[in-house]
Design an enzyme around this catalytic site. Structure first.
Site, PDB file in Angstrom:
ATOM      1  N   ASP A  46      -0.941   6.549   6.290  1.00  0.00           N
ATOM      2  CA  ASP A  46      -2.201   6.479   6.000  1.00  0.00           C
ATOM      3  C   ASP A  46      -2.659   5.192   7.485  1.00  0.00           C
ATOM      4  OD1 ASP A  46      -4.183   4.445   4.867  1.00  0.00           O
ATOM      5  OD2 ASP A  46      -2.953   3.722   3.436  1.00  0.00           O
TER       6      ASP A  46
ATOM      7  N   TRP B  72       0.790  -1.436  -0.484  1.00  0.00           N
ATOM      8  CA  TRP B  72      -0.489   0.392   0.082  1.00  0.00           C
ATOM      9  C   TRP B  72       0.782   1.090   0.333  1.00  0.00           C
ATOM     10  CZ3 TRP B  72      -4.268  -0.313  -2.013  1.00  0.00           C
ATOM     11  CH2 TRP B  72      -5.552  -0.860  -1.840  1.00  0.00           C
TER      12      TRP B  72
ATOM     13  N   LYS C 205     -12.817  -0.701   6.856  1.00  0.00           N
ATOM     14  CA  LYS C 205     -12.461  -1.332   7.455  1.00  0.00           C
ATOM     15  C   LYS C 205     -12.525  -1.830   9.333  1.00  0.00           C
ATOM     16  CE  LYS C 205      -7.883  -1.522   4.371  1.00  0.00           C
ATOM     17  NZ  LYS C 205      -9.089  -2.439   2.906  1.00  0.00           N
TER      18      LYS C 205
HETATM   19  N1  PMP Z   1      -4.376   1.807   2.312  1.00  0.00           N
HETATM   20  C1  PMP Z   1      -4.034   0.726   2.611  1.00  0.00           C
HETATM   21  C2  PMP Z   1      -3.299   0.579   4.211  1.00  0.00           C
HETATM   22  C3  PMP Z   1      -5.212  -0.011   2.556  1.00  0.00           C
HETATM   23  O1  PMP Z   1      -5.305  -1.241   2.892  1.00  0.00           O
HETATM   24  C4  PMP Z   1      -6.157   0.182   1.537  1.00  0.00           C
HETATM   25  C5  PMP Z   1      -6.849  -0.862   1.236  1.00  0.00           C
HETATM   26  N2  PMP Z   1      -7.240  -2.196   1.169  1.00  0.00           N
HETATM   27  C6  PMP Z   1      -6.050   1.206   1.055  1.00  0.00           C
HETATM   28  C7  PMP Z   1      -5.273   2.454   1.308  1.00  0.00           C
HETATM   29  C8  PMP Z   1      -7.150   1.674  -0.499  1.00  0.00           C
HETATM   30  O2  PMP Z   1      -8.489   1.714  -0.211  1.00  0.00           O
HETATM   31  P1  PMP Z   1      -9.317   2.182  -1.225  1.00  0.00           P
HETATM   32  O3  PMP Z   1      -9.533   0.482  -1.464  1.00  0.00           O
HETATM   33  O4  PMP Z   1     -10.317   2.725   0.450  1.00  0.00           O
HETATM   34  O5  PMP Z   1      -8.462   3.119  -1.658  1.00  0.00           O
END
Ligand code: PMP
Length: 371
Positions: A177, A112, A201
């Protein structure tokens, strides 16, 4: 027509069982009942509540007040309730925070953070402050450029099962994040300047991203930033510059109050620790069967990830888990292996069943029907 395997998967899923999905967490039963009730057709349905109404404004204010209590957010921080996922923030951060600077620092800790880096590179010259491979290098050796507008970390790498335990004191604003470990740990706002997290989540349903930002960082957006994506403009409009995600804000309101009733962030942190410890203990006991790629000091309390020692056994493991009602354990497509997601609403009974299954599988598949 559905293939045999998808029909079989659908049948397995319709039997009683538990989901350990990494994408979104379940709601605790009492919150789910409350939400279902609020969706019933009628003038009072949450699904048609106007965002311009005093009732919605009150709901949002109560959600924010509860969040502020739970995380002890200082007054100088603004809370934004934005539509779009955390991925949208990957682009909005540099647009909003670079100001006249051209540089941003990022910690590369896994899947991520790499996505955030790739998006930031469209707007900024990105330098890598630290690279994490299984273990996090000591902050003393992080190389954060002093000319960087900010340094970005991913507090919990959802796909890799790796968690940054501490937020370091840095010479530039620290941005985190926290999409997958939000509300599962206390926050130190003397070190953090901006925190963002998708809600799906740990505090509800997809569609809402919270941004908690030090107001000293507002007003730096590049001129081409769309107005609805400009943090300062949204802060000035109480996050209602355009239609906010009303339903996810409602669910987050309920989840935040539920967390408070359970004992707050300390209770959530304790539960995350206790539940992940139980999973890691079962994995460690089954040493010949499972391997954990992440260094013990940085194993995630929310998304334990592991591999089968014999990788060829992975499909068999996942199928055997589904047969006993343990779903959505497949690792992230870019990483493979197995991933257990222990978000806020996952029941203790689910964790107990999983731990029993891990032990039984390691013992040579005996007693698999018992979980
Ligand atoms: N950052 C992290 C740490 C994530 O786990 C996720 C989704 N699994 C995201 C960003 C992206 O989120 P979204 O799909 O809602 O844009």
């Amino acid at each position: 027509m559905a293939s045999r395997s998808s029909a079989e998967a659908a049948a397995l899923r319709s039997a009683p069982g538990f989901s350990f999905s990494a994408a979104a967490g379940p709601l605790p039963p009492e919150v789910a009942a409350d939400v279902a009730d609020a969706c019933r057709p009628g003038a009072a349905s949450i699904l048609s509540l106007p965002f311009t109404s005093p009732a919605f404004r009150r709901l949002q204010e109560e959600a924010e007040a509860c969040l502020r209590r739970l995380l002890a957010i200082p007054d100088r921080f603004r809370v934004l309730f934005l539509a779009g996922g955390a991925s949208a923030q990957f682009a909005l951060l540099p647009l909003n925070l670079l100001g006249p600077a051209r540089h941003a620092s990022y910690v590369d800790s896994g899947c991520w953070s790499r996505r955030a880096i790739a998006e930031a590179r469209r707007y900024a010259e990105v330098s890598i402050a630290a690279r994490v491979l299984g273990a996090v290098p000591d902050v003393a050796v992080w190389q954060v450029e002093r000319r960087a507008a900010y340094c970005h970390v991913t507090s919990n790498e959802t796909a890799d099962g790796l968690q940054l335990r501490d937020f370091p004191a840095l010479p530039v604003p620290l941005v985190a994040d926290m999409t997958s470990d939000f509300m599962t740990r206390p926050l130190d706002f003397t070190r953090l300047s901006l925190v963002y997290a998708g809600a799906q989540k740990t505090i509800g349903t997809p569609g809402l991203t919270l941004v908690i930002v030090d107001e000293r960082l507002l007003g730096r957006a590049r001129p081409e930033t769309p107005r609805v994506m400009d943090y300062a403009a949204q802060a000035a409009a109480g996050s209602r510059l355009c239609t906010p995600p009303v339903f996810p804000v409602f669910v987050a309101h309920r989840m935040l109050h539920w967390i408070e009733a359970q004992g707050g962030v300390a209770a959530m942190a304790g539960a995350a620790r206790r539940r992940s410890d139980a999973v890691y203990a079962a994995l460690t006991e089954g040493e010949g069967t499972y391997t954990i790629p992440v260094d013990a000091a940085h194993r995630s309390h929310v998304n334990p990830c592991f591999r089968l020692a014999d990788e060829a056994e992975t499909e068999h493991f996942l199928h055997a888990a589904e047969v006993v009602g343990l779903h959505d354990l497949r690792g992230h497509p870019q990483v493979g292996g197995v991933r257990v997601s222990l978000y806020t609403g996952v029941a203790d009974a689910a964790v107990d069943a999983l731990v029993a299954f891990l032990r039984a599988f390691a013992r040579g598949h005996s007693g698999l029907g018992a979980a």
